[in-house]
Scaffold this motif. Structure first.
Motif, PDB file in Angstrom:
ATOM      1  N   GLU A   2       0.816  -1.205   0.000  1.00 27.89           N
ATOM      2  CA  GLU A   2       0.000   0.000   0.000  1.00 27.89           C
ATOM      3  C   GLU A   2       0.855   1.263   0.000  1.00 27.89           C
ATOM      4  O   GLU A   2       0.459   2.281  -0.534  1.00 27.89           O
ATOM      5  CB  GLU A   2      -0.934   0.006   1.206  1.00 27.89           C
ATOM      6  CG  GLU A   2      -2.013   1.035   1.065  1.00 27.89           C
ATOM      7  CD  GLU A   2      -3.144   0.807   2.034  1.00 27.89           C
ATOM      8  OE1 GLU A   2      -4.041   1.662   2.048  1.00 27.89           O
ATOM      9  OE2 GLU A   2      -3.153  -0.181   2.764  1.00 27.89           O
ATOM     10  N   ILE A  22       0.555   9.237   3.752  1.00 26.97           N
ATOM     11  CA  ILE A  22      -0.864   8.957   3.579  1.00 26.97           C
ATOM     12  C   ILE A  22      -1.031   8.325   2.206  1.00 26.97           C
ATOM     13  O   ILE A  22      -0.633   8.903   1.195  1.00 26.97           O
ATOM     14  CB  ILE A  22      -1.719  10.240   3.664  1.00 26.97           C
ATOM     15  CG1 ILE A  22      -1.459  10.996   4.959  1.00 26.97           C
ATOM     16  CG2 ILE A  22      -3.200   9.888   3.508  1.00 26.97           C
ATOM     17  CD1 ILE A  22      -1.837  10.277   6.215  1.00 26.97           C
ATOM     18  N   THR A  23      -1.592   7.117   2.161  1.00 25.06           N
ATOM     19  CA  THR A  23      -1.771   6.422   0.889  1.00 25.06           C
ATOM     20  C   THR A  23      -2.952   7.012   0.124  1.00 25.06           C
ATOM     21  O   THR A  23      -3.745   7.780   0.671  1.00 25.06           O
ATOM     22  CB  THR A  23      -2.023   4.918   1.111  1.00 25.06           C
ATOM     23  OG1 THR A  23      -3.321   4.754   1.685  1.00 25.06           O
ATOM     24  CG2 THR A  23      -0.953   4.299   2.000  1.00 25.06           C
ATOM     25  N   LYS A  25      -5.491   5.592  -0.505  1.00 21.34           N
ATOM     26  CA  LYS A  25      -6.709   5.096   0.135  1.00 21.34           C
ATOM     27  C   LYS A  25      -6.966   5.791   1.461  1.00 21.34           C
ATOM     28  O   LYS A  25      -7.852   5.415   2.210  1.00 21.34           O
ATOM     29  CB  LYS A  25      -6.613   3.592   0.335  1.00 21.34           C
ATOM     30  CG  LYS A  25      -6.546   2.847  -0.982  1.00 21.34           C
ATOM     31  CD  LYS A  25      -6.390   1.371  -0.748  1.00 21.34           C
ATOM     32  CE  LYS A  25      -6.258   0.661  -2.087  1.00 21.34           C
ATOM     33  NZ  LYS A  25      -5.987  -0.770  -1.902  1.00 21.34           N
ATOM     34  N   LYS A  27      -5.017   5.918   4.151  1.00 24.32           N
ATOM     35  CA  LYS A  27      -4.483   5.213   5.321  1.00 24.32           C
ATOM     36  C   LYS A  27      -3.080   5.710   5.623  1.00 24.32           C
ATOM     37  O   LYS A  27      -2.346   6.138   4.744  1.00 24.32           O
ATOM     38  CB  LYS A  27      -4.472   3.701   5.084  1.00 24.32           C
ATOM     39  CG  LYS A  27      -5.850   3.126   4.860  1.00 24.32           C
ATOM     40  CD  LYS A  27      -6.743   3.346   6.055  1.00 24.32           C
ATOM     41  CE  LYS A  27      -8.138   2.804   5.843  1.00 24.32           C
ATOM     42  NZ  LYS A  27      -9.040   3.114   6.916  1.00 24.32           N
ATOM     43  N   LEU A  41       2.089  -0.439   9.349  1.00 27.80           N
ATOM     44  CA  LEU A  41       0.859   0.202   8.906  1.00 27.80           C
ATOM     45  C   LEU A  41       0.059   0.467  10.166  1.00 27.80           C
ATOM     46  O   LEU A  41      -0.372  -0.459  10.832  1.00 27.80           O
ATOM     47  CB  LEU A  41       0.070  -0.697   7.954  1.00 27.80           C
ATOM     48  CG  LEU A  41      -1.276  -0.152   7.485  1.00 27.80           C
ATOM     49  CD1 LEU A  41      -1.087   1.141   6.701  1.00 27.80           C
ATOM     50  CD2 LEU A  41      -1.999  -1.166   6.632  1.00 27.80           C
ATOM     51  N   THR A  43      -2.780   1.109  12.618  1.00 24.83           N
ATOM     52  CA  THR A  43      -4.173   0.707  12.580  1.00 24.83           C
ATOM     53  C   THR A  43      -4.960   1.458  13.643  1.00 24.83           C
ATOM     54  O   THR A  43      -4.406   2.234  14.407  1.00 24.83           O
ATOM     55  CB  THR A  43      -4.301  -0.805  12.810  1.00 24.83           C
ATOM     56  OG1 THR A  43      -3.727  -1.118  14.079  1.00 24.83           O
ATOM     57  CG2 THR A  43      -3.606  -1.595  11.721  1.00 24.83           C
ATOM     58  N   ASP A  46     -10.077   4.188  11.228  1.00 22.83           N
ATOM     59  CA  ASP A  46     -10.878   3.536  10.199  1.00 22.83           C
ATOM     60  C   ASP A  46     -11.573   4.512   9.253  1.00 22.83           C
ATOM     61  O   ASP A  46     -12.542   4.179   8.615  1.00 22.83           O
ATOM     62  CB  ASP A  46     -11.895   2.599  10.835  1.00 22.83           C
ATOM     63  CG  ASP A  46     -12.776   3.296  11.847  1.00 22.83           C
ATOM     64  OD1 ASP A  46     -12.634   4.511  12.008  1.00 22.83           O
ATOM     65  OD2 ASP A  46     -13.596   2.616  12.465  1.00 22.83           O
ATOM     66  N   TYR A  48     -10.780   8.003   6.394  1.00 26.26           N
ATOM     67  CA  TYR A  48      -9.773   8.670   5.583  1.00 26.26           C
ATOM     68  C   TYR A  48      -9.055   9.722   6.425  1.00 26.26           C
ATOM     69  O   TYR A  48      -9.683  10.508   7.113  1.00 26.26           O
ATOM     70  CB  TYR A  48     -10.456   9.334   4.384  1.00 26.26           C
ATOM     71  CG  TYR A  48      -9.479   9.881   3.382  1.00 26.26           C
ATOM     72  CD1 TYR A  48      -9.042   9.102   2.329  1.00 26.26           C
ATOM     73  CD2 TYR A  48      -8.985  11.178   3.502  1.00 26.26           C
ATOM     74  CE1 TYR A  48      -8.137   9.592   1.410  1.00 26.26           C
ATOM     75  CE2 TYR A  48      -8.082  11.671   2.592  1.00 26.26           C
ATOM     76  CZ  TYR A  48      -7.666  10.878   1.544  1.00 26.26           C
ATOM     77  OH  TYR A  48      -6.764  11.377   0.646  1.00 26.26           O
ATOM     78  N   SER A  65      -9.076  13.445  10.499  1.00 21.67           N
ATOM     79  CA  SER A  65      -9.878  12.302  10.101  1.00 21.67           C
ATOM     80  C   SER A  65     -11.224  12.794   9.602  1.00 21.67           C
ATOM     81  O   SER A  65     -11.882  13.587  10.271  1.00 21.67           O
ATOM     82  CB  SER A  65     -10.055  11.386  11.318  1.00 21.67           C
ATOM     83  OG  SER A  65     -10.946  10.354  11.036  1.00 21.67           O
TER      84      SER A  65
END
Length: 124
Positions: A2, A22-23, A25, A27, A41, A43, A46, A48, A65
């Motif tokens: 990713e 920041i990907t 996606k 994340k 990564l 976690t 949940d 963007y 977020s």
């Protein structure tokens, strides 16, 4: 894998060894600068995320977020070494668009598209 899809949002940590990426996606990836590999990564976030900014001492990372799945927009401050949340602040409607730590790292200031600035006191 990713980490290969960075959205162009990157902040380097004060240790000169890692970066927050920041990907595409939305994340957050902990990136090792020397090896070019993803080391972790993070976690527990949940939705963007955007606008990563490090505290002056490089130990905390603030993220914006977006609202999703019925959750309001928020500002999340992570401990960079562990990836755990130090603080989470709920944003007013519309969310925050930018953030900056004060030089002493005790406060985080966020701005919105509604020309509003909020000052958040961080836990010690």
């Amino acid at each position: 894998e990713e980490a290969m899809y960075a959205s162009g949002v990157i902040a380097t940590a004060g240790d000169n060894a890692s970066a927050a990426v920041i990907t595409s996606k939305g994340k957050l990836v902990h990136f090792d600068i020397a090896t070019g590999k993803t080391t972790q990564l993070l976690t527990g976030i949940d939705s963007y995320v955007s606008a990563p900014v490090f505290s002056p001492d490089g130990k905390s990372l603030a993220l914006l977020s977006s609202s999703s799945f019925g959750r309001p927009a928020a500002v999340v401050v992570l401990d960079w070494a562990t990836g755990r949340a130090r603080a989470t602040f709920t944003c007013p409607e519309g969310g925050a668009t930018c953030a900056a730590f004060t030089p002493d790292g005790r406060y985080l200031i966020t701005g919105t598209n509604q020309a509003t600035a909020l000052v958040w006191e961080l836990p010690k």
